[in-house]
Design an enzyme around this catalytic site. Structure first.
Site, mmCIF file in Angstrom:
data_model
loop_
_atom_site.group_PDB
_atom_site.id
_atom_site.type_symbol
_atom_site.label_atom_id
_atom_site.label_comp_id
_atom_site.label_asym_id
_atom_site.label_seq_id
_atom_site.Cartn_x
_atom_site.Cartn_y
_atom_site.Cartn_z
ATOM 1 N N SER A 80 -19.912 -24.464 -3.143
ATOM 2 C CA SER A 80 -20.735 -24.955 -2.037
ATOM 3 C C SER A 80 -19.916 -25.114 -0.760
ATOM 4 C CB SER A 80 -21.365 -26.298 -2.396
ATOM 5 O OG SER A 80 -22.178 -26.178 -3.528
HETATM 6 N N1 SAM Z 1 -20.515 -27.744 -7.787
HETATM 7 C C1 SAM Z 1 -20.084 -26.397 -7.713
HETATM 8 C C2 SAM Z 1 -18.708 -26.237 -7.124
HETATM 9 O O1 SAM Z 1 -18.119 -27.228 -6.689
HETATM 10 O O2 SAM Z 1 -18.212 -25.116 -7.123
HETATM 11 C C3 SAM Z 1 -21.089 -25.546 -6.976
HETATM 12 C C4 SAM Z 1 -21.754 -24.670 -7.905
HETATM 13 S S1 SAM Z 1 -22.994 -23.536 -7.478
HETATM 14 C C5 SAM Z 1 -23.608 -23.919 -5.915
HETATM 15 C C6 SAM Z 1 -24.259 -24.103 -8.615
HETATM 16 C C7 SAM Z 1 -23.900 -23.996 -10.067
HETATM 17 O O3 SAM Z 1 -24.978 -24.495 -10.843
HETATM 18 C C8 SAM Z 1 -23.636 -22.587 -10.555
HETATM 19 O O4 SAM Z 1 -22.365 -22.525 -11.121
HETATM 20 C C9 SAM Z 1 -24.723 -22.361 -11.609
HETATM 21 O O5 SAM Z 1 -24.319 -21.545 -12.675
HETATM 22 C C10 SAM Z 1 -25.001 -23.779 -12.056
HETATM 23 N N2 SAM Z 1 -26.290 -23.982 -12.700
HETATM 24 C C11 SAM Z 1 -27.506 -23.477 -12.362
HETATM 25 N N3 SAM Z 1 -28.436 -23.940 -13.223
HETATM 26 C C12 SAM Z 1 -27.787 -24.738 -14.123
HETATM 27 C C13 SAM Z 1 -28.196 -25.501 -15.233
HETATM 28 N N4 SAM Z 1 -29.468 -25.550 -15.672
HETATM 29 N N5 SAM Z 1 -27.260 -26.210 -15.918
HETATM 30 C C14 SAM Z 1 -25.974 -26.188 -15.531
HETATM 31 N N6 SAM Z 1 -25.519 -25.477 -14.475
HETATM 32 C C15 SAM Z 1 -26.422 -24.768 -13.779
#
Ligand code: SAM
Length: 231
Positions: A80
């Site tokens: 992000s």
């Molecule tokens: N917090 C992260 C960072 O600091 O890099 C940002 C991650 S990205 C914007 C969002 C993440 O949410 C992705 O890695 C995606 O795979 C994960 N994601 C989406 N749906 C999910 C779910 N149901 N359970 C767990 N992770 C999920």
């Protein structure tokens, strides 16, 4: 007998110091930019200042690490934008020892920020590659977060209740299971909307049965995929 006095550091060490100094300067500029955009919580700003974001991405992208922008990581996901990380973290009102659940570990950067602020961090990621990578990196850097591979739309009941839950992917609705895992006084921070744009929502659990909802700024996140997400 000949004595050799080293008056200079070995060239490799100098190079490494310059490299670190360069990143530290860029981090200062990033922090000032985020402050100007409205983040006032000094603990959050200090964490952004301290955590080496360039280590949470491919080395080919390192030079962009301290620009205030989201960047690609593996599995079609993103780390992000730093302002977004700061805004979500500020909304959580993290204190030392706060028990925080993150949904969407991704690169592990948000988890590292929370650990740096002294939170007890739990984080769920649905992509195995990202989960393994983040687990290894956080442990190498000395950040003690407890990670799980799975669907975070149903939360992580084994460690509930939490002082704060932060969802770092865009949800179609506020996931019910997550609000049920908040302590009284606890807060859920979740972007909710379409797959193109979401509004940041903060839900505060005021008692066993009552919840207050605040609607905040618009953001753009990758979708929250899962049983209680985008299917
Ligand atoms: N917090 C992260 C960072 O600091 O890099 C940002 C991650 S990205 C914007 C969002 C993440 O949410 C992705 O890695 C995606 O795979 C994960 N994601 C989406 N749906 C999910 C779910 N149901 N359970 C767990 N992770 C999920």
């Amino acid at each position: 007998m000949i004595y050799l006095f080293l008056t200079h550091d070995p060239p490799g060490l100098n190079h490494e110091r310059n490299y670190q100094r360069k990143f530290s300067q860029r981090r200062n500029e990033l922090v000032e930019g985020i402050r100007e955009k409205g983040i006032g919580d000094e603990q959050v700003l200090m964490a952004i200042q301290a955590v080496p974001r360039h280590l949470f991405m491919d080395t080919a992208l390192e030079r962009k690490a301290y620009e205030d922008t989201a960047l690609p990581i593996s599995c079609g996901q993103t780390i992000s934008q730093p302002f977004t990380v700061a805004a979500q973290t500020e909304l959580l009102e993290v204190k030392k020892g706060s028990k925080i659940l993150e949904i969407g570990t991704g690169s592990g950067y948000q988890a590292a920020i929370l650990c740096h602020m002294g939170a007890e961090v739990y984080s769920v990621e649905r992509h195995e590659f990202l989960y393994q990578n983040a687990k290894k990196l956080l442990s190498t850097l000395g950040y003690r977060a407890t990670l799980k591979l799975g669907d975070g739309t149903v939360g992580w009941s084994a460690y509930a209740p939490y002082d704060g839950i932060v969802v770092t992917a865009g949800a179609p609705v506020v996931p019910e299971d997550l609000i049920g895992q908040l302590k009284i006084g606890g807060m859920l921070v979740v972007p909710v909307g379409s797959q193109k744009s979401q509004q940041m929502i903060r839900v505060i659990r005021e008692s066993e049965e009552s919840f207050r909802e605040e609607k905040l700024q618009n953001f753009k996140f990758v979708p929250l995929i899962g049983e209680k997400g985008w299917g």
